[in-house]
Design a protein around this motif. Structure first.
Motif, PDB file in Angstrom:
ATOM      1  N   LEU A  58       0.852  -1.190   0.000  1.00 44.97           N
ATOM      2  CA  LEU A  58       0.000   0.000   0.000  1.00 44.97           C
ATOM      3  C   LEU A  58       0.882   1.232   0.000  1.00 44.97           C
ATOM      4  N   VAL A  59       0.594   2.155  -0.903  1.00 44.54           N
ATOM      5  CA  VAL A  59       1.385   3.379  -1.011  1.00 44.54           C
ATOM      6  C   VAL A  59       0.455   4.534  -1.351  1.00 44.54           C
ATOM      7  N   GLN A  60       0.831   5.724  -0.940  1.00 37.73           N
ATOM      8  CA  GLN A  60       0.033   6.901  -1.278  1.00 37.73           C
ATOM      9  C   GLN A  60       0.315   7.353  -2.708  1.00 37.73           C
ATOM     10  N   ALA A  61      -0.639   8.017  -3.284  1.00 36.69           N
ATOM     11  CA  ALA A  61      -0.449   8.561  -4.632  1.00 36.69           C
ATOM     12  C   ALA A  61       0.802   9.441  -4.651  1.00 36.69           C
ATOM     13  N   GLY A  62       1.576   9.279  -5.719  1.00 36.72           N
ATOM     14  CA  GLY A  62       2.827   9.997  -5.844  1.00 36.72           C
ATOM     15  C   GLY A  62       4.028   9.239  -5.319  1.00 36.72           C
ATOM     16  N   GLY A  63       3.770   8.148  -4.624  1.00 36.29           N
ATOM     17  CA  GLY A  63       4.838   7.351  -4.054  1.00 36.29           C
ATOM     18  C   GLY A  63       5.433   6.360  -5.036  1.00 36.29           C
ATOM     19  N   SER A  64       6.328   5.521  -4.517  1.00 33.89           N
ATOM     20  CA  SER A  64       7.051   4.567  -5.352  1.00 33.89           C
ATOM     21  C   SER A  64       7.045   3.182  -4.723  1.00 33.89           C
ATOM     22  N   LEU A  65       7.144   2.195  -5.579  1.00 40.20           N
ATOM     23  CA  LEU A  65       7.343   0.812  -5.171  1.00 40.20           C
ATOM     24  C   LEU A  65       8.253   0.145  -6.184  1.00 40.20           C
ATOM     25  N   ARG A  66       8.983  -0.860  -5.737  1.00 40.11           N
ATOM     26  CA  ARG A  66       9.753  -1.679  -6.663  1.00 40.11           C
ATOM     27  C   ARG A  66       9.311  -3.125  -6.528  1.00 40.11           C
ATOM     28  N   LEU A  67       8.807  -3.664  -7.607  1.00 38.82           N
ATOM     29  CA  LEU A  67       8.414  -5.062  -7.644  1.00 38.82           C
ATOM     30  C   LEU A  67       9.579  -5.917  -8.134  1.00 38.82           C
TER      31      LEU A  67
ATOM     32  N   GLY B   5      18.203  -7.572 -21.435  1.00 36.25           N
ATOM     33  CA  GLY B   5      17.920  -6.371 -20.654  1.00 36.25           C
ATOM     34  C   GLY B   5      18.116  -5.084 -21.429  1.00 36.25           C
ATOM     35  N   ARG B   6      18.611  -5.175 -22.643  1.00 35.55           N
ATOM     36  CA  ARG B   6      18.904  -3.958 -23.407  1.00 35.55           C
ATOM     37  C   ARG B   6      17.669  -3.407 -24.106  1.00 35.55           C
ATOM     38  N   GLY B   7      16.669  -4.215 -24.291  1.00 39.10           N
ATOM     39  CA  GLY B   7      15.450  -3.763 -24.938  1.00 39.10           C
ATOM     40  C   GLY B   7      14.285  -3.754 -23.974  1.00 39.10           C
ATOM     41  N   THR B   8      13.520  -2.658 -23.972  1.00 40.53           N
ATOM     42  CA  THR B   8      12.354  -2.551 -23.101  1.00 40.53           C
ATOM     43  C   THR B   8      11.200  -1.934 -23.877  1.00 40.53           C
ATOM     44  N   TRP B   9      10.002  -2.212 -23.441  1.00 44.59           N
ATOM     45  CA  TRP B   9       8.816  -1.593 -24.039  1.00 44.59           C
ATOM     46  C   TRP B   9       7.737  -1.461 -22.963  1.00 44.59           C
ATOM     47  N   TYR B  10       6.888  -0.432 -23.111  1.00 46.19           N
ATOM     48  CA  TYR B  10       5.959  -0.060 -22.056  1.00 46.19           C
ATOM     49  C   TYR B  10       4.576   0.255 -22.609  1.00 46.19           C
ATOM     50  N   ALA B  11       3.589   0.083 -21.758  1.00 37.01           N
ATOM     51  CA  ALA B  11       2.265   0.602 -22.056  1.00 37.01           C
ATOM     52  C   ALA B  11       2.314   2.124 -21.954  1.00 37.01           C
ATOM     53  N   ASP B  12       1.530   2.798 -22.769  1.00 40.74           N
ATOM     54  CA  ASP B  12       1.513   4.261 -22.755  1.00 40.74           C
ATOM     55  C   ASP B  12       1.138   4.799 -21.381  1.00 40.74           C
ATOM     56  N   SER B  13       0.309   4.069 -20.658  1.00 41.91           N
ATOM     57  CA  SER B  13      -0.187   4.544 -19.374  1.00 41.91           C
ATOM     58  C   SER B  13       0.895   4.608 -18.299  1.00 41.91           C
ATOM     59  N   VAL B  14       2.003   3.908 -18.509  1.00 41.94           N
ATOM     60  CA  VAL B  14       3.054   3.892 -17.489  1.00 41.94           C
ATOM     61  C   VAL B  14       4.379   4.460 -18.000  1.00 41.94           C
ATOM     62  N   LYS B  15       4.446   4.767 -19.277  1.00 41.61           N
ATOM     63  CA  LYS B  15       5.704   5.246 -19.858  1.00 41.61           C
ATOM     64  C   LYS B  15       6.143   6.525 -19.159  1.00 41.61           C
ATOM     65  N   GLY B  16       7.416   6.566 -18.781  1.00 44.56           N
ATOM     66  CA  GLY B  16       7.947   7.725 -18.081  1.00 44.56           C
ATOM     67  C   GLY B  16       7.830   7.631 -16.574  1.00 44.56           C
ATOM     68  N   ARG B  17       7.007   6.690 -16.096  1.00 47.68           N
ATOM     69  CA  ARG B  17       6.838   6.524 -14.649  1.00 47.68           C
ATOM     70  C   ARG B  17       7.407   5.188 -14.156  1.00 47.68           C
ATOM     71  N   PHE B  18       7.290   4.151 -14.979  1.00 51.43           N
ATOM     72  CA  PHE B  18       7.756   2.821 -14.610  1.00 51.43           C
ATOM     73  C   PHE B  18       9.013   2.470 -15.402  1.00 51.43           C
ATOM     74  N   THR B  19       9.889   1.699 -14.768  1.00 46.87           N
ATOM     75  CA  THR B  19      11.099   1.227 -15.433  1.00 46.87           C
ATOM     76  C   THR B  19      11.276  -0.262 -15.158  1.00 46.87           C
ATOM     77  N   ILE B  20      11.424  -1.028 -16.226  1.00 49.60           N
ATOM     78  CA  ILE B  20      11.670  -2.467 -16.093  1.00 49.60           C
ATOM     79  C   ILE B  20      13.150  -2.723 -16.319  1.00 49.60           C
ATOM     80  N   SER B  21      13.703  -3.634 -15.535  1.00 51.70           N
ATOM     81  CA  SER B  21      15.111  -4.005 -15.683  1.00 51.70           C
ATOM     82  C   SER B  21      15.272  -5.449 -15.224  1.00 51.70           C
ATOM     83  N   ARG B  22      16.458  -6.003 -15.503  1.00 54.12           N
ATOM     84  CA  ARG B  22      16.681  -7.376 -15.066  1.00 54.12           C
ATOM     85  C   ARG B  22      18.145  -7.574 -14.694  1.00 54.12           C
ATOM     86  N   ASP B  23      18.365  -8.508 -13.795  1.00 56.09           N
ATOM     87  CA  ASP B  23      19.710  -8.907 -13.394  1.00 56.09           C
ATOM     88  C   ASP B  23      19.763 -10.429 -13.553  1.00 56.09           C
TER      89      ASP B  23
END
Length: 122
Positions: free
Chosen positions: A11-20, A55-73
């Motif tokens: 649970l997080v407030q609007a404007g906050g962050s989480l990492r899944l 991990g060099r290629g990523t793609w996003y839904a328009d609704s999250v672009k600029g706010r979410f970042t996907i990465s992998r290790d």
């Protein structure tokens, strides 16, 4: 066979962050494309973000672009979804999935985790 386990929701407030996190078992994971999907109550599931096996290629839904970042290790067999500037409409169960193609379509992914709940309060 690839098994996936998500964590990091909450649970997080609007404007906050989480990492899944999406932790995988199975040697095939490092060669897999991985996507994040989400489903809110009463709504259809939707694609959120995807990453290539390197991990060099990523793609996003328009609704999250600029706010979410996907990465992998791949040394940790883990894919991450950093979510910033969260909005109440981001509330959903988030699931990661692994497949053999870069896609936004859930039927292109073969292995799925159980999901983690993300709730954003206004």
């Amino acid at each position: 066979q690839v098994q996936l386990v998500e964590s990091g929701g909450g649970l997080v407030q609007a404007g906050g962050s989480l990492r899944l996190s999406c932790a995988a078992s199975g040697r095939a994971f490092s060669n897999s494309y991985v996507g994040w999907f989400r489903q809110a109550p009463g709504k259809e599931g939707e694609f959120v973000a995807g990453v290539t096996w390197s991990g060099r290629g990523t793609w996003y839904a328009d609704s999250v672009k600029g706010r979410f970042t996907i990465s992998r290790d791949n040394t940790k067999n883990t894919v991450y979804l950093q979510m910033n500037s969260l909005k109440p409409e981001d509330t959903a169960v988030y699931r990661c999935a692994a497949g053999s193609v870069a896609s936004r379509l859930n039927h292109d992914y073969d292995h799925w985790g159980q999901g983690t709940q993300v709730t954003v309060s206004s």
